[in-house]
Scaffold this motif. Structure first.
Motif, mmCIF file in Angstrom:
data_model
loop_
_atom_site.group_PDB
_atom_site.id
_atom_site.type_symbol
_atom_site.label_atom_id
_atom_site.label_comp_id
_atom_site.label_asym_id
_atom_site.label_seq_id
_atom_site.Cartn_x
_atom_site.Cartn_y
_atom_site.Cartn_z
ATOM 1 N N LYS A 127 50.032 103.265 32.088
ATOM 2 C CA LYS A 127 51.135 102.320 31.891
ATOM 3 C C LYS A 127 52.479 103.050 31.936
ATOM 4 O O LYS A 127 53.424 102.592 32.585
ATOM 5 C CB LYS A 127 50.978 101.586 30.566
ATOM 6 N N LEU A 128 52.581 104.181 31.268
ATOM 7 C CA LEU A 128 53.822 104.944 31.248
ATOM 8 C C LEU A 128 54.208 105.401 32.657
ATOM 9 O O LEU A 128 55.375 105.290 33.055
ATOM 10 C CB LEU A 128 53.691 106.145 30.314
ATOM 11 N N ALA A 129 53.244 105.892 33.420
ATOM 12 C CA ALA A 129 53.529 106.338 34.787
ATOM 13 C C ALA A 129 54.010 105.166 35.648
ATOM 14 O O ALA A 129 54.930 105.319 36.451
ATOM 15 C CB ALA A 129 52.284 106.975 35.405
ATOM 16 N N ARG A 130 53.403 104.004 35.462
ATOM 17 C CA ARG A 130 53.809 102.815 36.216
ATOM 18 C C ARG A 130 55.241 102.417 35.863
ATOM 19 O O ARG A 130 56.066 102.174 36.746
ATOM 20 C CB ARG A 130 52.851 101.659 35.933
ATOM 21 N N VAL A 131 55.545 102.399 34.564
ATOM 22 C CA VAL A 131 56.880 102.025 34.110
ATOM 23 C C VAL A 131 57.917 103.041 34.585
ATOM 24 O O VAL A 131 59.017 102.671 34.995
ATOM 25 C CB VAL A 131 56.900 101.864 32.570
ATOM 26 N N GLU A 132 57.567 104.332 34.551
ATOM 27 C CA GLU A 132 58.482 105.380 35.027
ATOM 28 C C GLU A 132 58.828 105.206 36.503
ATOM 29 O O GLU A 132 59.918 105.572 36.939
ATOM 30 C CB GLU A 132 57.886 106.764 34.798
ATOM 31 N N MET A 133 57.893 104.641 37.277
ATOM 32 C CA MET A 133 58.132 104.386 38.701
ATOM 33 C C MET A 133 58.809 103.024 38.917
ATOM 34 O O MET A 133 59.033 102.613 40.042
ATOM 35 C CB MET A 133 56.819 104.438 39.483
#
Length: 67
Positions: free
Chosen positions: A7-13
């Motif tokens: 989720k964090l990686a998705r939000v960061e992108m």
């Protein structure tokens, strides 16, 4: 167990679940289940997600054993 790293990686992108789903050719509910830890993805799907998010399999999917 929830996959907060995904989720964090998705939000960061700056991607919504819908946008990530479209990029890896799955439905938005699939991404939701993955992030919620309620779906065990295929290796092929994991690799597609990693490529889109510019992460490694270890970054997103490897569980560390806390001994």
């Amino acid at each position: 167990m929830k996959n907060m790293r995904l989720k964090l990686a998705r939000v960061e992108m700056n991607l919504s679940q819908e946008e990530l789903a479209a990029k890896v050719n799955v439905t938005r509910p699939t991404i939701n289940l993955l992030e919620g830890g309620k779906f065990n993805p295929s290796l092929q799907l994991c690799i597609r997600i990693c490529k889109v998010l510019n992460k490694t399999l270890n970054d997103l999917f490897w569980k560390e054993d806390n001994l």
